[in-house]
Design an enzyme around this catalytic site. Structure first.
Site, PDB file in Angstrom:
ATOM      1  N   ARG A  71       0.846  -1.204   0.000  1.00 36.88           N
ATOM      2  CA  ARG A  71       0.000   0.000   0.000  1.00 36.88           C
ATOM      3  C   ARG A  71       0.873   1.241   0.000  1.00 36.88           C
ATOM      4  NH1 ARG A  71      -3.820   0.062   5.031  1.00 36.88           N
ATOM      5  NH2 ARG A  71      -4.949  -1.553   3.912  1.00 36.88           N
ATOM      6  N   ARG A 140      -1.684   6.727   9.505  1.00 38.59           N
ATOM      7  CA  ARG A 140      -1.838   6.207   8.132  1.00 38.59           C
ATOM      8  C   ARG A 140      -1.971   7.347   7.111  1.00 38.59           C
ATOM      9  NH1 ARG A 140      -3.779   0.921   8.343  1.00 38.59           N
ATOM     10  NH2 ARG A 140      -2.940  -0.124  10.170  1.00 38.59           N
ATOM     11  N   LYS A 208      -3.546   1.454  14.980  1.00 42.90           N
ATOM     12  CA  LYS A 208      -3.496   2.418  13.890  1.00 42.90           C
ATOM     13  C   LYS A 208      -4.102   3.773  14.282  1.00 42.90           C
ATOM     14  CE  LYS A 208      -6.105  -0.532  11.556  1.00 42.90           C
ATOM     15  NZ  LYS A 208      -6.926  -1.178  10.531  1.00 42.90           N
ATOM     16  N   LYS A 210      -5.645   7.467  12.283  1.00 42.64           N
ATOM     17  CA  LYS A 210      -6.041   7.977  10.965  1.00 42.64           C
ATOM     18  C   LYS A 210      -6.441   9.443  11.024  1.00 42.64           C
ATOM     19  CE  LYS A 210      -7.368   3.488   9.261  1.00 42.64           C
ATOM     20  NZ  LYS A 210      -8.412   2.630   8.691  1.00 42.64           N
ATOM     21  N   CYS A 429     -15.055  -3.166  -0.147  1.00 43.62           N
ATOM     22  CA  CYS A 429     -13.664  -3.458   0.237  1.00 43.62           C
ATOM     23  C   CYS A 429     -13.156  -4.634  -0.599  1.00 43.62           C
ATOM     24  CB  CYS A 429     -13.604  -3.799   1.720  1.00 43.62           C
ATOM     25  SG  CYS A 429     -14.274  -5.435   2.071  1.00 43.62           S
ATOM     26  N   CYS A 435      -7.905 -10.707   1.173  1.00 49.98           N
ATOM     27  CA  CYS A 435      -7.940 -10.317   2.584  1.00 49.98           C
ATOM     28  C   CYS A 435      -8.083 -11.533   3.495  1.00 49.98           C
ATOM     29  CB  CYS A 435      -9.089  -9.346   2.823  1.00 49.98           C
ATOM     30  SG  CYS A 435      -9.173  -8.872   4.563  1.00 49.98           S
ATOM     31  N   CYS A 474     -16.354  -8.159   6.073  1.00 46.26           N
ATOM     32  CA  CYS A 474     -16.306  -8.465   7.505  1.00 46.26           C
ATOM     33  C   CYS A 474     -16.601  -7.176   8.254  1.00 46.26           C
ATOM     34  CB  CYS A 474     -14.934  -9.056   7.886  1.00 46.26           C
ATOM     35  SG  CYS A 474     -13.681  -7.823   8.278  1.00 46.26           S
ATOM     36  N   CYS A 478     -13.801  -1.478   6.315  1.00 45.63           N
ATOM     37  CA  CYS A 478     -12.820  -0.816   5.436  1.00 45.63           C
ATOM     38  C   CYS A 478     -13.446   0.072   4.362  1.00 45.63           C
ATOM     39  CB  CYS A 478     -11.906  -1.854   4.801  1.00 45.63           C
ATOM     40  SG  CYS A 478     -10.929  -2.735   6.024  1.00 45.63           S
TER      41      CYS A 478
HETATM   42 FE1  SRM Z   1      -8.914  -1.744   6.416  1.00 46.32          FE
HETATM   43  C1  SRM Z   1      -7.579  -4.386   8.033  1.00 46.32           C
HETATM   44  C2  SRM Z   1      -8.130  -3.066   3.461  1.00 46.32           C
HETATM   45  C3  SRM Z   1      -9.568   1.229   4.953  1.00 46.32           C
HETATM   46  C4  SRM Z   1     -10.602  -0.763   9.221  1.00 46.32           C
HETATM   47  N1  SRM Z   1      -7.933  -3.415   5.863  1.00 46.32           N
HETATM   48  C5  SRM Z   1      -7.422  -4.365   6.685  1.00 46.32           C
HETATM   49  C6  SRM Z   1      -6.601  -5.381   5.892  1.00 46.32           C
HETATM   50  C7  SRM Z   1      -5.184  -4.904   5.854  1.00 46.32           C
HETATM   51  C8  SRM Z   1      -6.724  -6.842   6.352  1.00 46.32           C
HETATM   52  C9  SRM Z   1      -5.731  -7.368   7.340  1.00 46.32           C
HETATM   53  O1  SRM Z   1      -5.485  -6.731   8.376  1.00 46.32           O
HETATM   54  O2  SRM Z   1      -5.224  -8.456   7.089  1.00 46.32           O
HETATM   55  C10 SRM Z   1      -7.299  -5.231   4.507  1.00 46.32           C
HETATM   56  C11 SRM Z   1      -6.459  -5.612   3.299  1.00 46.32           C
HETATM   57  C12 SRM Z   1      -7.335  -6.255   2.256  1.00 46.32           C
HETATM   58  C13 SRM Z   1      -6.686  -6.433   0.949  1.00 46.32           C
HETATM   59  O3  SRM Z   1      -6.553  -7.593   0.526  1.00 46.32           O
HETATM   60  O4  SRM Z   1      -6.332  -5.460   0.308  1.00 46.32           O
HETATM   61  C14 SRM Z   1      -7.802  -3.813   4.578  1.00 46.32           C
HETATM   62  N2  SRM Z   1      -8.725  -1.017   4.572  1.00 46.32           N
HETATM   63  C15 SRM Z   1      -8.486  -1.750   3.460  1.00 46.32           C
HETATM   64  C16 SRM Z   1      -8.715  -0.940   2.202  1.00 46.32           C
HETATM   65  C17 SRM Z   1      -7.802  -1.311   1.055  1.00 46.32           C
HETATM   66  C18 SRM Z   1     -10.190  -1.099   1.823  1.00 46.32           C
HETATM   67  C19 SRM Z   1     -10.663  -0.449   0.548  1.00 46.32           C
HETATM   68  O5  SRM Z   1     -11.761  -0.839   0.141  1.00 46.32           O
HETATM   69  O6  SRM Z   1     -10.052   0.420  -0.012  1.00 46.32           O
HETATM   70  C20 SRM Z   1      -8.508   0.477   2.775  1.00 46.32           C
HETATM   71  C21 SRM Z   1      -7.085   0.942   2.764  1.00 46.32           C
HETATM   72  C22 SRM Z   1      -6.988   2.379   3.175  1.00 46.32           C
HETATM   73  C23 SRM Z   1      -5.609   2.985   3.046  1.00 46.32           C
HETATM   74  O7  SRM Z   1      -5.214   3.320   1.943  1.00 46.32           O
HETATM   75  O8  SRM Z   1      -4.968   3.174   4.074  1.00 46.32           O
HETATM   76  C24 SRM Z   1      -8.954   0.258   4.214  1.00 46.32           C
HETATM   77  N3  SRM Z   1      -9.828  -0.027   7.010  1.00 46.32           N
HETATM   78  C25 SRM Z   1     -10.112   1.034   6.207  1.00 46.32           C
HETATM   79  C26 SRM Z   1     -11.094   1.872   6.833  1.00 46.32           C
HETATM   80  C27 SRM Z   1     -11.718   3.110   6.220  1.00 46.32           C
HETATM   81  C28 SRM Z   1     -10.915   4.347   6.475  1.00 46.32           C
HETATM   82  O9  SRM Z   1      -9.865   4.310   7.077  1.00 46.32           O
HETATM   83  O10 SRM Z   1     -11.387   5.409   6.071  1.00 46.32           O
HETATM   84  C29 SRM Z   1     -11.395   1.298   8.056  1.00 46.32           C
HETATM   85  C30 SRM Z   1     -12.453   1.797   9.071  1.00 46.32           C
HETATM   86  C31 SRM Z   1     -12.025   3.006   9.790  1.00 46.32           C
HETATM   87  C32 SRM Z   1     -11.249   2.636  11.024  1.00 46.32           C
HETATM   88  O11 SRM Z   1     -10.042   2.464  10.915  1.00 46.32           O
HETATM   89  O12 SRM Z   1     -11.865   2.479  12.084  1.00 46.32           O
HETATM   90  C33 SRM Z   1     -10.590   0.102   8.157  1.00 46.32           C
HETATM   91  N4  SRM Z   1      -9.015  -2.439   8.312  1.00 46.32           N
HETATM   92  C34 SRM Z   1      -9.826  -1.919   9.297  1.00 46.32           C
HETATM   93  C35 SRM Z   1      -9.733  -2.764  10.456  1.00 46.32           C
HETATM   94  C36 SRM Z   1     -10.487  -2.560  11.800  1.00 46.32           C
HETATM   95  C37 SRM Z   1      -9.684  -1.741  12.734  1.00 46.32           C
HETATM   96  C38 SRM Z   1     -10.341  -1.664  14.083  1.00 46.32           C
HETATM   97  O13 SRM Z   1     -10.349  -0.599  14.684  1.00 46.32           O
HETATM   98  O14 SRM Z   1     -10.821  -2.660  14.583  1.00 46.32           O
HETATM   99  C39 SRM Z   1      -8.862  -3.824  10.115  1.00 46.32           C
HETATM  100  C40 SRM Z   1      -8.453  -5.009  11.000  1.00 46.32           C
HETATM  101  C41 SRM Z   1      -7.255  -4.713  11.792  1.00 46.32           C
HETATM  102  O15 SRM Z   1      -6.666  -3.639  11.739  1.00 46.32           O
HETATM  103  O16 SRM Z   1      -6.909  -5.609  12.557  1.00 46.32           O
HETATM  104  C42 SRM Z   1      -8.447  -3.584   8.763  1.00 46.32           C
HETATM  105 FE1  SF4 Z   2     -10.867  -7.388   4.724  1.00 43.91          FE
HETATM  106 FE2  SF4 Z   2     -12.843  -6.927   6.390  1.00 43.91          FE
HETATM  107 FE3  SF4 Z   2     -11.384  -4.897   5.519  1.00 43.91          FE
HETATM  108 FE4  SF4 Z   2     -13.024  -6.105   3.868  1.00 43.91          FE
HETATM  109  S1  SF4 Z   2     -13.628  -4.989   5.728  1.00 43.91           S
HETATM  110  S2  SF4 Z   2     -10.888  -5.594   3.449  1.00 43.91           S
HETATM  111  S3  SF4 Z   2     -12.957  -8.193   4.542  1.00 43.91           S
HETATM  112  S4  SF4 Z   2     -10.652  -6.528   6.795  1.00 43.91           S
END
Ligand code: SRM
Ligand code: SF4
Length: 562
Positions: A71, A140, A208, A210, A429, A435, A474, A478
């Site tokens: 990323r 981030r 993390k 943000k 997502c 993922c 899930c 994201c």
């Molecule tokens: Fe996310 C984890 C993809 C934005 C909350 N996110 C992941 C992971 C890295 C899975 C992992 O930990 O193994 C995913 C990778 C999937 C893949 O195969 O690419 C993933 N997140 C993404 C992206 C690519 C989704 C998308 O549709 O674009 C976004 C990348 C953003 C970036 O460029 O940095 C992405 N993730 C978000 C957002 C939205 C935002 O930030 O505006 C959220 C919700 C906001 C927040 O952070 O509360 C988000 N991602 C999570 C979480 C839950 C964190 C938590 O507080 O519990 C995880 C799980 C974790 O961190 O353990 C996670």
């Molecule tokens: Fe993976 Fe869940 Fe984030 Fe979708 S919402 S990319 S399934 S961690």
């Protein structure tokens, strides 16, 4: 720290303490041609370098096929054409031939195997972009409104976002050593052993962090879902400062009531010259008060929820050494992107392009990846990635418009009527197959489901409705499904929890309506709701507002099943 409190720390906390440069043994494994993957602890360090070790979940039945997701860190989502061409080339050579625009204005490469990882990372760094802190327990990618300058103010915001991003970067030498020089950092060197980041310390953040900027009335960055937000306040044609917000976040776990999505609080007002100090202050409150014993409870939002806004403001002011002003009035009216051709304030033009689920690829007659490459080579627009996973080609001279439109047409991409209103407003997502946390499909399924929902909308006389629909595989959130008018959150293969009642300005969380619905159940539930909505809506009331007014009262959130 006492031995007792250290022993309660999560494993992630312990390994950060042990190797504060975050180098692990990444450099050594990278140089080992026999290794197809990194050890467990290194996979945690890799995240701080913007890299996730994944395996192809479509192939699990025949064994684990390790691959990497990388990323970028692209504050405000702005790249030059030259940089875009490097990304395109690297995705073609080392990735799965696609680039994935993320919901935080970045690009992800998917499907990179270990042999290509070092070369891809070198290529990114040579293009003067990096992936440092794109993941991990650090700040981030900082978001900023992507729409190109139709006035000078948005340029100032982008600069402010870049300043905050730069100020919150970790200082470890490991990133440069491994990915630029190609060497393993010597962990025995006392300088590395004793390293403590000036801002993050030895342990970095508990989780993390943000940050985002927004410019009312547009809330295109979903600013209130961020740990830290800056809402621009304009007076007399200039940005006089920002309302500072804190404590937003969306991740939760099914069946765990201690986890929940939360909209940020407005804490106070800060002038542009002090945003960096304020950002560092908010980050260090997270650093010092976040829960390091439970990663599910470690986000800043829980500190805000449990200690309250008054405590937070006082603690922040104590750290930054000045008082925040009182929040200024502001009003968000809408979210979403701008599509088609629009003129900038300098006479140049920009083109907003819809990208289905953010995936830049060539598929069938739609060859977006090839078209963008050609446009970047011939017309060199500035590339802007949006928080809704779309792309903007900016700074194009008036004379370029016809040629760019023609290139897109030749590759099956229209610039007018690019997609239906619900598709343009939707997000998904990545979920399967990359993922590791996905419980169900998202990116590969939403386009089909939207086709069926389009049918439903036409059936009830709402064909052009732009209801905001988001899906995730899930509950981590994201694609920010909890802010959508209709949110689908994966529960199990083929089953989704249905959330209703977000609003157009993205200031209100939706609520769980029904659990574990299969497609037929989703469609029958939506058919009934949309039919009622056409009869019961008040004037131009949106579907999400009607759900919040009517459906929420009728069906209080179902108890969450474990
Ligand atoms: Fe996310 C984890 C993809 C934005 C909350 N996110 C992941 C992971 C890295 C899975 C992992 O930990 O193994 C995913 C990778 C999937 C893949 O195969 O690419 C993933 N997140 C993404 C992206 C690519 C989704 C998308 O549709 O674009 C976004 C990348 C953003 C970036 O460029 O940095 C992405 N993730 C978000 C957002 C939205 C935002 O930030 O505006 C959220 C919700 C906001 C927040 O952070 O509360 C988000 N991602 C999570 C979480 C839950 C964190 C938590 O507080 O519990 C995880 C799980 C974790 O961190 O353990 C996670
Ligand atoms: Fe993976 Fe869940 Fe984030 Fe979708 S919402 S990319 S399934 S961690």
């Amino acid at each position: 720290m006492t031995a007792a409190s250290e022993s309660k720390l999560t494993h992630n906390e312990q390994i950060k303490l042990a190797i504060p440069t975050l180098a692990g043994t990444i450099g050594a494994t990278l140089a080992d041609p026999a290794a197809d993957r990194f050890c467990e602890d290194d996979t945690q360090f890799l995240k701080f370098h913007g890299i996730y070790q994944q395996d192809d979940r479509d192939k699990r039945k025949v064994g684990k096929h390790y691959m990497f997701m990388i990323r970028g860190r692209i504050p405000g989502g702005v790249l030059s054409s030259r940089q875009y061409l490097v990304f395109d080339d690297l995705a073609t050579r080392y990735g799965n031939q696609t680039l994935r625009i993320t919901s935080r204005q970045s690009f992800q490469f998917h499907g990179v195997v270990k042999q290509g990882l070092g070369k891809l990372m070198k290529g990114i760094n040579e293009a003067l972009i990096d992936t440092l802190a794109a993941c991990g327990d650090v700040n981030r990618n900082v978001m900023a409104p992507p729409t190109p300058p139709v006035d000078a103010l948005r340029s100032q915001m982008l600069e402010d976002a870049r300043r905050v991003s730069g100020a919150l970067l970790p200082k470890t030498k490991a990133y440069h050593a491994i990915w630029v020089e190609g060497v393993q950092l010597n962990l025995e060197d006392p300088e590395n052993k004793e390293f403590a980041d000036p801002l993050y310390g030895k342990q970095y953040l508990p989780r993390k962090f943000k940050a985002a900027f927004a410019f009312p009335p547009l809330n295109d960055t979903d600013v209130l879902t961020n740990c830290l937000g800056f809402i621009a306040i304009e007076e007399g044609g200039r940005i006089v400062g920002y309302n500072l917000t804190a404590g937003g976040g969306l991740g939760m776990s099914h069946g765990n009531e201690e986890t929940y999505p939360r909209v940020a609080d407005v804490i106070g007002f800060v002038t542009p010259d002090r945003i960096v100090e304020a950002a560092r202050g908010v980050l260090t409150v997270h650093r010092d008060f976040g829960d390091r014993t439970n990663r599910k409870h470690a986000r800043l939002k829980y500190v805000l929820e449990e200690k309250g806004v008054a405590w937070f403001r006082e603690e922040l002011e104590r750290r930054i050494g000045f008082r925040l002003g009182d929040p200024r009035p502001y009003r968000f009216e809408r979210q979403g992107d701008v599509f088609g051709w629009h003129q900038q304030h300098d006479g140049n033009w920009f083109l907003g392009l819809y990208v289905e689920t953010g995936r830049v690829k060539d598929e069938g007659t739609r060859r977006l990846k090839s078209a963008l490459k050609l446009i970047a080579e011939r017309h060199a627009p500035e590339i802007r990635l949006t928080p809704s996973q779309n792309i903007i080609l900016a700074n194009l001279a008036p004379g370029d418009r016809a040629a760019v439109t023609q290139i897109l047409a030749d590759h099956g991409i229209p610039v007018e009527n690019q997609a239906t209103a619900i598709r343009r407003a939707s997000m998904a997502c990545p979920a399967l197959p990359t993922c590791g946390l996905a419980l169900s499909e998202s990116e590969r399924y939403l386009p089909d489901l939207l086709g069926r929902i389009e049918g439903l909308l036409a059936e009830v006389g709402l064909a052009d409705n732009d209801v905001i629909i988001r899906m995730t595989g899930c509950p981590n959130g994201c694609a920010r499904p909890y802010m959508a008018e209709i949110g689908f959150v994966g529960k199990a293969p083929g089953k989704y929890n249905l959330y209703l009642g977000g609003n157009q300005s993205s200031t209100r969380l939706n609520r769980l309506h029904k659990e574990s619905l299969k497609e037929a159940e989703i469609l029958s539930e939506l058919r009934a709701l949309l039919t009622r909505y056409t009869r019961e809506r008040a004037g131009a009331e949106r579907f999400g507002d009607w759900c919040a007014r009517i459906v929420w009262q009728e069906a209080p959130a179902a108890p969450v099943k474990a």
